[in-house]
Design a protein around this motif. Structure first.
Motif, mmCIF file in Angstrom:
data_model
loop_
_atom_site.group_PDB
_atom_site.id
_atom_site.type_symbol
_atom_site.label_atom_id
_atom_site.label_comp_id
_atom_site.label_asym_id
_atom_site.label_seq_id
_atom_site.Cartn_x
_atom_site.Cartn_y
_atom_site.Cartn_z
ATOM 1 N N UNK A 55 0.804 -1.181 0.080
ATOM 2 C CA UNK A 55 -0.018 0.025 0.012
ATOM 3 C C UNK A 55 0.867 1.494 0.047
ATOM 4 N N UNK A 56 1.862 1.279 0.644
ATOM 5 C CA UNK A 56 2.811 2.300 0.879
ATOM 6 C C UNK A 56 3.261 2.725 -0.371
ATOM 7 N N UNK A 57 3.552 1.711 -1.050
ATOM 8 C CA UNK A 57 4.201 2.050 -2.461
ATOM 9 C C UNK A 57 3.272 2.289 -3.645
ATOM 10 N N UNK A 58 1.897 2.525 -3.142
ATOM 11 C CA UNK A 58 1.066 2.721 -4.117
ATOM 12 C C UNK A 58 0.763 1.460 -4.892
ATOM 13 N N UNK A 59 0.819 0.266 -4.664
ATOM 14 C CA UNK A 59 0.365 -1.078 -5.497
ATOM 15 C C UNK A 59 -0.816 -1.310 -4.912
ATOM 16 N N UNK A 60 -1.503 -2.152 -5.945
ATOM 17 C CA UNK A 60 -2.546 -2.843 -5.391
ATOM 18 C C UNK A 60 -2.589 -4.011 -4.653
ATOM 19 N N UNK A 165 -0.018 9.321 0.308
ATOM 20 C CA UNK A 165 -0.442 10.791 -0.434
ATOM 21 C C UNK A 165 0.725 11.717 -0.771
ATOM 22 N N UNK A 166 1.970 10.928 -0.648
ATOM 23 C CA UNK A 166 2.877 11.909 -1.311
ATOM 24 C C UNK A 166 3.089 11.806 -2.678
ATOM 25 N N UNK A 167 3.921 12.884 -3.198
ATOM 26 C CA UNK A 167 3.880 12.995 -4.654
ATOM 27 C C UNK A 167 4.477 11.733 -5.358
ATOM 28 N N UNK A 168 5.382 11.282 -4.805
ATOM 29 C CA UNK A 168 5.930 10.129 -5.249
ATOM 30 C C UNK A 168 4.974 8.685 -5.419
ATOM 31 N N UNK A 169 4.359 8.432 -4.343
ATOM 32 C CA UNK A 169 3.360 7.303 -4.147
ATOM 33 C C UNK A 169 2.083 7.620 -4.843
ATOM 34 N N UNK A 170 1.850 8.999 -5.260
ATOM 35 C CA UNK A 170 0.467 9.364 -5.815
ATOM 36 C C UNK A 170 0.973 8.955 -7.499
ATOM 37 N N UNK A 171 2.013 9.109 -7.917
ATOM 38 C CA UNK A 171 2.539 8.983 -9.314
ATOM 39 C C UNK A 171 2.363 7.286 -9.386
ATOM 40 N N UNK A 172 2.897 6.482 -8.504
ATOM 41 C CA UNK A 172 2.833 5.178 -8.738
ATOM 42 C C UNK A 172 1.440 4.681 -8.579
ATOM 43 N N UNK A 173 0.309 5.278 -7.710
ATOM 44 C CA UNK A 173 -1.012 4.801 -7.634
ATOM 45 C C UNK A 173 -1.765 5.218 -9.140
#
Ligand code: ADP
Length: 218
Positions: A55-60, A165-173
């Protein structure tokens, strides 16, 4: 429960904000898989420990885990349900259809909230959420700031910035969303229950539109 309604849309599209308001207005059970998973992470359950990094990495999170959590929570529900963040893959949509039909239940409205990608990052990076999971109110530092900095208007608990909700994790989401959304949308698009909504306005403007959609169906 007779029907399960579904909200679709990218991260930051306002699904959670709208789903909370609608659930209250129409006495539906709001079921956010993001909230359920975050709760598991914060309680450090077996599932929570397993999905934390994903989750923290923005993956499913994997489909079987999410389907299992959702179906367990649907048991014994008396009110209709409003899903927020579920289904998120074609496999989840098919599993939900199977679950509903095997119990004589129906798919309700499928509301797809569309927002141009350029508007989403600021919504997410400036989002703050109530840390009290039973409240979970959602704020935006510019568009919907809390009355007292850092505290929830509704329950007074501290607000927090979600770790994804950081810019980096958002891009990965967003990448994950773009890679999985088309088939899911295609699955629902042909259904008479499907409604595409412009989510680029203010929360109030979008709410006005979705309320009408629900009122027409009631
Ligand atoms: P958003 O819609 O703003 O991305 P959510 O709170 O719905 O945020 O989801 C946060 C994270 O929880 C996702 O990035 C993903 O890791 C996980 N998650 C939530 N719902 C699902 C789902 N249906 N399937 C897989 N993972 C999910």
């Amino acid at each position: 429960m007779k029907r399960a309604h579904v909200f679709l849309g990218p991260p930051g599209s306002g699904k959670g904000t709208q789903a909370k308001l609608l659930a209250e207005r129409f006495a539906l059970t709001h079921m956010s898989t993001g909230d359920i998973l975050r709760d598991a992470v914060s309680k450090e359950t077996e599932i929570g420990l397993r999905v934390k990094a994903v989750m923290a990495a923005g993956n499913l999170v994997d489909d079987d885990t999410v389907n299992g959590l959702v179906f367990a929570r649907l048991q014994g529900k008396t009110t209709d349900v409003l899903f927020d963040g579920y289904p998120r893959t074609l496999q989840q949509a098919e599993a939900l259809a199977e679950f509903l039909s095997s119990r004589g239940l129906e798919l309700g409205l499928v509301v797809d909230i569309e927002v141009p990608e350029a508007a989403l990052e600021s919504r997410v990076v400036k989002r703050r959420v109530c840390s009290e999971s039973s409240c979970g109110a959602i704020y935006h530092l510019d568009r919907k700031p809390p009355k007292t900095t850092g505290l929830c208007d509704l329950c007074g608990s501290p607000l927090k910035h979600r770790s994804d909700d950081t810019a980096e994790a958002f891009r990965s989401r967003m990448e994950t969303f773009n890679a999985t959304f088309k088939p899911l949308q295609a699955y629902y698009e042909g259904s008479p229950n499907y409604r595409l909504v412009d989510g680029s306005g203010t929360p109030d403007e979008v709410y006005e539109v979705v309320v009408k959609i629900f009122e027409e169906r009631a």
